[in-house]
Scaffold this motif. Sequence first.
Motif, PDB file in Angstrom:
ATOM      1  N   SER A  10     -14.058  74.455   6.162  1.00 14.95           N
ATOM      2  CA  SER A  10     -13.792  73.219   5.900  1.00 14.95           C
ATOM      3  C   SER A  10     -12.635  73.136   4.963  1.00 14.95           C
ATOM      4  O   SER A  10     -12.444  71.395   4.803  1.00 14.95           O
ATOM      5  CB  SER A  10     -15.256  72.717   5.285  1.00 14.95           C
ATOM      6  OG  SER A  10     -15.512  73.547   4.348  1.00 14.95           O
ATOM      7  N   MET A  11     -12.321  73.766   4.411  1.00 13.81           N
ATOM      8  CA  MET A  11     -11.178  73.298   3.743  1.00 13.81           C
ATOM      9  C   MET A  11      -9.883  73.645   4.330  1.00 13.81           C
ATOM     10  O   MET A  11      -8.548  73.638   3.120  1.00 13.81           O
ATOM     11  CB  MET A  11     -11.552  74.699   2.040  1.00 13.81           C
ATOM     12  CG  MET A  11     -12.992  74.007   1.390  1.00 13.81           C
ATOM     13  SD  MET A  11     -12.802  75.607   0.512  1.00 13.81           S
ATOM     14  CE  MET A  11     -11.986  75.441  -0.670  1.00 13.81           C
ATOM     15  N   LEU A  12      -9.572  73.660   4.918  1.00 11.15           N
ATOM     16  CA  LEU A  12      -8.583  74.420   5.488  1.00 11.15           C
ATOM     17  C   LEU A  12      -7.632  73.502   6.935  1.00 11.15           C
ATOM     18  O   LEU A  12      -8.750  72.804   7.417  1.00 11.15           O
ATOM     19  CB  LEU A  12      -8.230  75.843   6.072  1.00 11.15           C
ATOM     20  CG  LEU A  12      -8.383  76.772   5.546  1.00 11.15           C
ATOM     21  CD1 LEU A  12      -8.937  77.777   6.112  1.00 11.15           C
ATOM     22  CD2 LEU A  12      -7.668  76.719   4.871  1.00 11.15           C
ATOM     23  N   SER A  13      -6.461  73.328   7.607  1.00 10.54           N
ATOM     24  CA  SER A  13      -5.621  72.699   8.282  1.00 10.54           C
ATOM     25  C   SER A  13      -5.181  73.438   9.081  1.00 10.54           C
ATOM     26  O   SER A  13      -4.393  74.133   8.590  1.00 10.54           O
ATOM     27  CB  SER A  13      -5.169  71.283   7.255  1.00 10.54           C
ATOM     28  OG  SER A  13      -5.971  70.508   7.183  1.00 10.54           O
ATOM     29  N   VAL A  14      -4.475  73.116  10.130  1.00 17.25           N
ATOM     30  CA  VAL A  14      -4.273  73.801  11.167  1.00 17.25           C
ATOM     31  C   VAL A  14      -3.232  73.134  11.692  1.00 17.25           C
ATOM     32  O   VAL A  14      -3.531  71.735  12.323  1.00 17.25           O
ATOM     33  CB  VAL A  14      -4.703  74.699  12.289  1.00 17.25           C
ATOM     34  CG1 VAL A  14      -5.516  73.774  13.048  1.00 17.25           C
ATOM     35  CG2 VAL A  14      -4.087  75.676  13.265  1.00 17.25           C
ATOM     36  N   LEU A  15      -1.716  73.666  12.018  1.00 23.53           N
ATOM     37  CA  LEU A  15      -0.400  73.117  12.959  1.00 23.53           C
ATOM     38  C   LEU A  15      -0.287  73.610  13.957  1.00 23.53           C
ATOM     39  O   LEU A  15       0.254  74.586  13.773  1.00 23.53           O
ATOM     40  CB  LEU A  15       0.801  72.558  11.448  1.00 23.53           C
ATOM     41  CG  LEU A  15       2.075  71.973  12.142  1.00 23.53           C
ATOM     42  CD1 LEU A  15       1.332  70.409  12.292  1.00 23.53           C
ATOM     43  CD2 LEU A  15       2.450  71.965  10.927  1.00 23.53           C
ATOM     44  N   PRO A  16      -0.343  72.553  15.429  1.00 23.58           N
ATOM     45  CA  PRO A  16      -0.051  73.898  16.158  1.00 23.58           C
ATOM     46  C   PRO A  16       1.213  73.734  16.372  1.00 23.58           C
ATOM     47  O   PRO A  16       2.389  72.310  15.469  1.00 23.58           O
ATOM     48  CB  PRO A  16      -0.321  72.305  16.991  1.00 23.58           C
ATOM     49  CG  PRO A  16      -1.416  71.526  16.394  1.00 23.58           C
ATOM     50  CD  PRO A  16      -1.118  71.485  15.409  1.00 23.58           C
ATOM     51  N   VAL A  17       2.227  74.625  16.871  1.00 18.28           N
ATOM     52  CA  VAL A  17       3.413  74.750  16.406  1.00 18.28           C
ATOM     53  C   VAL A  17       3.463  75.435  17.856  1.00 18.28           C
ATOM     54  O   VAL A  17       3.300  75.796  19.006  1.00 18.28           O
ATOM     55  CB  VAL A  17       3.489  76.263  15.972  1.00 18.28           C
ATOM     56  CG1 VAL A  17       5.004  76.689  15.985  1.00 18.28           C
ATOM     57  CG2 VAL A  17       3.027  76.033  14.718  1.00 18.28           C
ATOM     58  N   PRO A  18       4.460  74.853  19.470  1.00 18.93           N
ATOM     59  CA  PRO A  18       4.816  75.147  20.056  1.00 18.93           C
ATOM     60  C   PRO A  18       5.258  76.844  20.831  1.00 18.93           C
ATOM     61  O   PRO A  18       6.171  77.282  19.545  1.00 18.93           O
ATOM     62  CB  PRO A  18       6.347  73.819  20.686  1.00 18.93           C
ATOM     63  CG  PRO A  18       6.291  72.980  19.435  1.00 18.93           C
ATOM     64  CD  PRO A  18       5.295  74.000  18.000  1.00 18.93           C
ATOM     65  N   ALA A  19       5.338  76.473  21.554  1.00 21.52           N
ATOM     66  CA  ALA A  19       5.943  78.757  21.789  1.00 21.52           C
ATOM     67  C   ALA A  19       7.420  78.283  21.472  1.00 21.52           C
ATOM     68  O   ALA A  19       7.836  77.897  21.605  1.00 21.52           O
ATOM     69  CB  ALA A  19       5.864  79.055  23.487  1.00 21.52           C
ATOM     70  N   CYS A  20       7.546  79.443  21.163  1.00 27.09           N
ATOM     71  CA  CYS A  20       9.034  79.936  20.173  1.00 27.09           C
ATOM     72  C   CYS A  20       9.412  81.023  20.595  1.00 27.09           C
ATOM     73  O   CYS A  20      10.136  81.976  19.788  1.00 27.09           O
ATOM     74  CB  CYS A  20       9.016  79.126  18.919  1.00 27.09           C
ATOM     75  SG  CYS A  20       7.553  80.062  18.215  1.00 27.09           S
TER      76      CYS A  20
END
Length: 335
Positions: A274-284
């Motif tokens: 609940s204290m975190l976020s996630v940033l989606p990253v394109p395949a690289c």
Amino acid sequence: MIDVSRSQPHRWALVLAAGDGSRLRALTTQPCGTPVPKQYCSLNGGPSLLEDALTRARSQVAGDRVCAIVAQQHHRWWSNVDTLTSLPQPNLIVQPRNRGTAVGILYSLVHILSQDPDAQVLMLPSDHYVAQEAVLQRSLAAAMEHVVRCPDRPVLLGLHPEEPDSELGYVIPGAADNFGGRTVARFVEKPELTMAAQIVRAGGLWNTFIIAASARALLNLFLPRFSSIVMEMQVIVGNALQQRTASGWPAIVDMYTRLPDLDFSRDVLEGRESMLSVLPVPACGWSDLGTPHRVGETLRKLPGERGASRAALSGYINLAAQHAHFERSMSGASL
């Protein structure tokens, strides 16, 4: 490179380079029998994985705010890496022994906060291969901007999977947050392949262990469960840094002998979703090169002839050559 020395004076990068790389010892052991930590190895005969990570860090923060944590027992390797030894003296953080990722991160945070109480930290593992650096670097920059807008909420980089993989951890994203990321619903660590395929179809992301956050927010993740360890670390390391002499080192060594082994993902992040976020990253073309199989898969995707026929270069064990030897020995053993 970007110049953030004036516009972003509190941006720091922390390169995690104290691991032993035990899962790849079959590929990274010298002929004399000495295992080389994989971060000091090269995948294709060029710069080591650690040097690539330091370059990655310098793409996002000023050079005098790049830090790296290394292990005392690896001195023979890191003392020969010019990009490490040329860091400002307080930025080369040496820990006396390996006590797990959580202890190493906490130890580093205390060092960074002693220099800048308002530090914003980009945490980068030193053993990753990335085929398309520009794609990842754009996501790193976006993660640091996320920290500016929401300094109290650490953000993880979660990669869009190229395929299901049972040897990787996954982040299950929740609802969109207000700062361009997603909330974290839960973590799934190394699921069976069928479960991994279901997670990928449902939008799960590979956990890259790349994190951006204010240093204070990262420190708060250790509380209240490990508050006594945090307090002891702050006192002992703080005293050692104030003395600025070798006399503080024995107290740090003694502290490490008493600390438990703690894993950052399992012991700190899990339960703090609940204290975190996630940033989606394109395949690289990202890989953590965590197993011989993933090393082999990465080598097969390298362009041209770079790979299995090259020998060691610049003092590093060439993972490509070692993997070819490993594949042959395994094939012979199975006959």
